[in-house]
Design a protein around this motif. Structure first.
Motif, mmCIF file in Angstrom:
data_model
loop_
_atom_site.group_PDB
_atom_site.id
_atom_site.type_symbol
_atom_site.label_atom_id
_atom_site.label_comp_id
_atom_site.label_asym_id
_atom_site.label_seq_id
_atom_site.Cartn_x
_atom_site.Cartn_y
_atom_site.Cartn_z
ATOM 1 N N ASP A 142 -8.638 6.828 1.081
ATOM 2 C CA ASP A 142 -7.512 5.897 1.177
ATOM 3 C C ASP A 142 -8.045 4.467 1.338
ATOM 4 O O ASP A 142 -8.766 4.156 2.283
ATOM 5 N N PRO A 143 -7.705 3.539 0.423
ATOM 6 C CA PRO A 143 -8.237 2.165 0.535
ATOM 7 C C PRO A 143 -7.661 1.392 1.699
ATOM 8 O O PRO A 143 -8.191 0.376 2.096
ATOM 9 N N ASN A 144 -6.530 1.849 2.268
ATOM 10 C CA ASN A 144 -5.897 1.090 3.363
ATOM 11 C C ASN A 144 -6.684 1.165 4.656
ATOM 12 O O ASN A 144 -6.393 0.436 5.599
ATOM 13 N N SER A 146 -9.555 0.185 5.255
ATOM 14 C CA SER A 146 -10.348 -1.042 5.448
ATOM 15 C C SER A 146 -9.486 -2.285 5.483
ATOM 16 O O SER A 146 -10.015 -3.399 5.511
ATOM 17 N N SER A 147 -8.162 -2.128 5.502
ATOM 18 C CA SER A 147 -7.286 -3.301 5.493
ATOM 19 C C SER A 147 -7.341 -4.028 6.829
ATOM 20 O O SER A 147 -7.707 -3.447 7.860
ATOM 21 N N THR A 150 -5.007 -2.409 9.481
ATOM 22 C CA THR A 150 -5.538 -1.208 10.146
ATOM 23 C C THR A 150 -6.636 -1.584 11.132
ATOM 24 O O THR A 150 -6.684 -1.085 12.257
#
Length: 501
Positions: A142-144, A146-147, A150
């Motif tokens: 899931d790329p999120n 590293s947001s 988060t």
């Protein structure tokens, strides 16, 4: 004479107090042995309590280390996607039930027990609602994970837990200090009782007088000397905090005051330097209406007072209409630093910044962004790894990128780099960088507008001239148009050729 009476009475009072103390010591010799036994018993109780408190401190440090292992493991896995970072994370999950139970069992007071239960619940919630879901999402790709949202949420949860740990450890150490003081006090009483048991009444009176001199008179003289140094402007001096509790507390309070003055002076000097830099920017940038020269002036002002290197990149086209924010590519129009052989791209370079770089983030958010340590930054390297390594090899270690905003338009990006200055940029530097970028943007925008308007005026003027010269059989006609004023771009004489016959 009456004004001297109070001082004389006080002086005699001290003498009487000393005499009375000596008499009481002689009368209480018979009771000292019992007092000594009581002090020894108190020492034993204090030692047991101190041991229990030390165990509580050890368990607290172990439990806090567990939280650190969770954070380190999950953060390393999210960044690198390597399973090796999950080993401490899994070990921490496995050890959580046992360590949390031991942590609560060693709470030394009801208040500490309640706080330990709160910390345990907080760590459990952190694991269930954030850490495990985060690692699972990272494993799914899931790329999120590293947001910024988060990451900020995890940091906020961890900061709350660390604050609770800090409060808990502070209380435990205060209890330990209190019990240590109690044990020390009991030991002192035991020593005094043993010495008194030997019948050294006269020696105790002499020791009392010496104690007064060393504990009160000497520290007072030292305090006066330190106060004189501070009055002379030396804020680096400190008082000793040893001695009795009152004298030690006085020294600690005195040192706190001096540190506060020193910090205030440092903040004042920093604010003065920032204001001076902003003032210099206002008066030194924009002395011409040339875009490139204005950008070079901006670089010269900030180096080396604020940064060791600086670069100015404008959205293309550099001359003409201002492009939409984030559109097009960046063109470097100025670069400078503490030395000529810098590792940065030269003037004239055009490049569309990748979305992960500070350039793109500054343009999209219209806010300044910081990379305090470029050596550990992965997003900054990702844009151009070879270029990034060349910069790092030159010792550059910290970066701030600030958008250049003028009249609601985004002009480009002003970047500050540090190499020779050991201190990295901090959040306070970001606000200063934004102000410098804003002032520079206004000056560059003025130059750009002038260039655009002058070009428009010249085009209009030339369009009003005859498009072709009249043909005459008797003469050959030539023409030239030259405005009288270079800055205004207006003036001159109109011409025409009219045949008279």
């Amino acid at each position: 004479m009456r004004r001297q009476v109070p001082g004389k009475d006080l002086r005699w009072g001290l003498t009487r107090l000393t005499a009375v103390a000596s008499g009481l010591l002689a009368l209480l010799i018979g009771l000292i042995f019992g007092f000594m036994l009581w002090a020894i018993n108190g020492m034993r109780d204090s030692a047991d309590a101190r041991k229990e408190t030390r165990m509580g401190v050890v368990e607290t440090e172990r439990f806090e280390q567990l939280l650190a292992n969770l954070e380190t493991g999950q953060r390393g896995f999210v960044i690198t996607k390597q399973d090796v970072f999950l080993q401490p994370w899994r070990a921490a999950l496995k050890a959580f039930p046992t360590q949390s139970r031991e942590f609560q069992e060693h709470a030394t007071s009801p208040g500490q027990k309640r706080l330990a239960e709160k910390i345990t619940r907080g760590v459990d919630s952190y694991i269930r609602t954030y850490s495990i879901p985060l690692v699972s999402a990272a494993q799914r790709g899931d790329p999120n994970v590293s947001s910024l949202l988060t990451t900020a949420r995890g940091k906020r949860l961890a900061d709350v837990l660390r604050a609770d740990f800090t409060h808990y450890m502070t209380t435990e150490r205060e209890l330990l200090d209190e019990r240590t003081d109690t044990a020390t006090s009991n030991a002192d009483r035991a020593v005094i009782a043993a010495s008194a048991g030997l019948g050294a009444s006269i020696l105790l009176i002499v020791a009392f007088a010496v104690y007064q001199s060393r504990a009160i008179v000497r520290p007072a003289r030292k305090a006066a000397a330190v106060a004189k140094q501070i009055a002379d402007g030396d804020l680096s001096v400190r008082m000793e905090t040893t001695g009795p509790a009152e004298i030690g507390a006085l020294g600690a309070s005195f040192n706190t005051m001096v540190r506060s003055l020193q910090e205030s002076r440092g903040r004042t000097e920093a604010a003065r330097r920032r204001l001076r830099l902003l003032y210099n920017t206002s008066v030194s940038v924009g002395t011409t209406l040339d875009v490139e020269q204005t950008a070079r002036e901006l670089v010269q002002v900030v180096v080396p007072q604020f940064a060791d290197f600086a670069t100015v990149d404008l959205l293309t086209p550099v001359h003409g209409e201002v492009p939409q924010a984030g559109a097009g590519e960046l063109q470097r129009i100025a670069v400078g630093g503490i030395r000529e052989n810098h590792p940065f791209r030269p003037v004239g370079t055009r490049r569309t910044p990748p979305p992960t770089t500070l350039y793109a983030r500054s343009l999209s958010t219209r806010l300044g962004h910081i990379e305090a340590d470029l050596r550990t930054s992965t997003s900054w390297r990702a844009g151009d790894p070879e270029y990034a390594e060349r910069i790092l090899d030159e010792g550059v270690h910290s970066l701030i990128s600030a958008p250049m905003l003028s009249r609601g338009d985004t002009m480009g990006v002003l970047s500050f780099w540090r190499s020779r200055q050991d201190e990295p940029f901090d959040e306070e530097d970001v606000s200063l960088a934004e102000e410098l970028a804003a002032k520079g943007a206004v000056a560059i925008d003025n130059a750009r507008r002038y260039t655009r308007e002058r070009s428009t005026a010249l085009t209009l003027q030339r369009s009003l001239l005859p498009q072709r010269l009249p043909e005459q059989a008797a003469v050959e006609v030539a023409s030239r148009y030259l405005p009288t004023g270079e800055l205004g771009g207006v003036g001159g004489d109109w011409f025409d050729v009219i045949p008279l016959s």
